[in-house]
Design a protein around this motif. Structure first.
Motif, mmCIF file in Angstrom:
data_model
loop_
_atom_site.group_PDB
_atom_site.id
_atom_site.type_symbol
_atom_site.label_atom_id
_atom_site.label_comp_id
_atom_site.label_asym_id
_atom_site.label_seq_id
_atom_site.Cartn_x
_atom_site.Cartn_y
_atom_site.Cartn_z
ATOM 1 N N VAL A 46 0.866 -1.182 0.000
ATOM 2 C CA VAL A 46 0.000 0.000 0.000
ATOM 3 C C VAL A 46 0.901 1.230 0.000
ATOM 4 O O VAL A 46 1.481 1.591 1.033
ATOM 5 C CB VAL A 46 -0.944 0.011 1.219
ATOM 6 C CG1 VAL A 46 -1.812 1.260 1.208
ATOM 7 C CG2 VAL A 46 -1.818 -1.239 1.220
ATOM 8 N N LEU A 61 -10.733 1.681 2.106
ATOM 9 C CA LEU A 61 -10.260 0.332 1.777
ATOM 10 C C LEU A 61 -9.016 -0.022 2.578
ATOM 11 O O LEU A 61 -8.864 -1.160 3.032
ATOM 12 C CB LEU A 61 -9.975 0.236 0.277
ATOM 13 C CG LEU A 61 -11.176 0.359 -0.655
ATOM 14 C CD1 LEU A 61 -10.727 0.356 -2.116
ATOM 15 C CD2 LEU A 61 -12.165 -0.785 -0.396
ATOM 16 N N SER A 85 -8.774 6.298 -1.348
ATOM 17 C CA SER A 85 -8.675 4.862 -1.084
ATOM 18 C C SER A 85 -8.642 4.542 0.403
ATOM 19 O O SER A 85 -8.588 3.357 0.782
ATOM 20 C CB SER A 85 -7.425 4.285 -1.756
ATOM 21 O OG SER A 85 -6.251 4.806 -1.159
ATOM 22 N N TYR A 86 -8.691 5.556 1.252
ATOM 23 C CA TYR A 86 -8.503 5.323 2.679
ATOM 24 C C TYR A 86 -9.486 4.316 3.277
ATOM 25 O O TYR A 86 -9.060 3.445 4.054
ATOM 26 C CB TYR A 86 -8.561 6.637 3.464
ATOM 27 C CG TYR A 86 -8.552 6.406 4.949
ATOM 28 C CD1 TYR A 86 -7.436 5.858 5.575
ATOM 29 C CD2 TYR A 86 -9.675 6.676 5.730
ATOM 30 C CE1 TYR A 86 -7.431 5.612 6.940
ATOM 31 C CE2 TYR A 86 -9.678 6.437 7.086
ATOM 32 C CZ TYR A 86 -8.561 5.904 7.693
ATOM 33 O OH TYR A 86 -8.553 5.637 9.038
ATOM 34 N N GLN A 110 0.322 4.324 -0.012
ATOM 35 C CA GLN A 110 -0.080 5.465 0.819
ATOM 36 C C GLN A 110 0.464 5.360 2.245
ATOM 37 O O GLN A 110 0.497 6.357 2.969
ATOM 38 C CB GLN A 110 -1.608 5.564 0.877
ATOM 39 C CG GLN A 110 -2.269 5.961 -0.438
ATOM 40 C CD GLN A 110 -2.635 4.751 -1.274
ATOM 41 O OE1 GLN A 110 -2.056 3.675 -1.111
ATOM 42 N NE2 GLN A 110 -3.602 4.915 -2.163
#
Length: 330
Positions: free
Chosen positions: A168, A200, A197-198, A170
């Motif tokens: 991931v 998820l 996307s946070y 991020q």
């Protein structure tokens, strides 16, 4: 039972007022330390305290944690953020786990109770204690997921979460409280950049922890998503940690409400000033886990100066030791 951030903010401000009312003459260093202590020991459910590991179980857990980290860089916060010599520490911990009282290096000794920061595969260590992130990886973070993992499960949490971190982009890095310590709820923190996307990512982190029984509480002003699982924004750069930022602001509000120490304010006056100070410093009172941009409040230059004067005194420095410092939005 989860507790909302607004409710826990109310508990924090009450604890702050009650303490400061009887604290006597203002002393930033002592007062902010006590406010932070009330923040970090918040336990509205009265749960049994977590137990730090000792003796052979501690060293077995440390070996398992190092094994989970694999080739990833690990930094020992209490050892000046040094990069952990995993092979040397692991060998010594194995000996200790077997009952052999071998000497530990200063770093390995500190690491037993330190925050251990683990960086994604591909991160390099170009010089001294600096790290260089791989291309495409978040190099800073504005958000955090906190997990109240018990010391006995820290290594298992690392085994589950670190592979997720690698996949991931991020996620900037993860912090684990070593299993020789048990004092704080945020024993695991996932630092990340929050984007679309946070949700998820948060679900994936929760899913990776399946089967691990968390301590079912959290620090005030975090947004509790589930028992022992919470989220919050990073403070502005230069503001310190989430809890220290809010503890410093609670003292600043008291300083203002008491006319800079001349008289203790009524409770309602302090609450009103605290609400405005939080708002001025980017914390919405109706969502105290968030962080909005700073620098737009009326009189911002003076407010920021007061913040850093308090910070200097908290650190045992002269009043204007941090003159010229600024809070920067992430």
């Amino acid at each position: 039972m989860t507790i909302g951030s607004i409710e826990s903010f109310g508990a924090f401000r009450k604890a702050a007022f009650d303490y400061l009312t009887g604290a006597g003459p203002l002393n930033p260093q002592a007062n902010v330390a006590q406010l932070y202590n009330r923040y970090s020991t918040y336990d509205p459910l009265g749960l049994p305290a977590k137990a730090a590991l000792v003796n052979a179980p501690l060293y077995q857990a440390l070996v398992a944690f190092i094994d989970a980290a694999g080739t990833r860089i690990v930094r020992v916060q209490s050892d000046r953020w040094s990069v952990l010599d995993k092979a040397t520490a692991r060998a010594a911990y194995l000996q200790r786990a077997a009952g052999n009282n071998v000497a530990l290096s200063n770093q390995a000794s500190r690491a037993r109770t330190s925050y251990l920061h683990v960086y994604p595969t591909g991160t390099t260590n170009p010089s001294a204690n600096r790290v260089q992130f791989a291309e495409g990886r978040a190099t800073d973070n504005d958000w955090r997921i906190g997990i109240n993992v018990k010391p006995a499960d820290i290594a298992t949490a690392a085994q589950r979460l670190l592979p997720l971190m690698d996949g991931v982009s991020q996620i900037n890095h993860m912090k684990f409280t070593a299993p020789g310590a048990a004092g704080k709820p945020d024993s695991v923190i996932v630092y990340l950049r929050r984007d679309v996307s946070y949700p998820l990512i948060r679900s994936a982190v929760q899913g990776a922890l399946g089967g691990i029984v968390l301590q079912g509480s959290f620090s005030p002003m975090w947004n509790e998503v589930a028992d022992g699982f919470a989220e919050a924004a990073e403070p502005p750069e230069g503001g310190g940690s989430f809890g220290n930022y809010r503890s410093t602001l609670a003292f600043l509000a008291w300083d203002i409400a008491s006319d800079f120490g001349s008289a203790a304010p009524p409770r309602g006056d302090y609450y009103a000033v605290l609400r405005e100070v939080f708002r001025d410093f980017g914390i919405p009172p109706n969502a105290p886990q968030e962080q909005e941009p700073v620098g737009t409040a009326p009189g911002w230059a003076n407010l920021q100066k007061l913040f850093f004067q308090i910070s200097a005194r908290v650190d045992g420095q002269p009043l204007d030791a941090y003159a010229g410092r600024t809070l920067a939005n992430r």
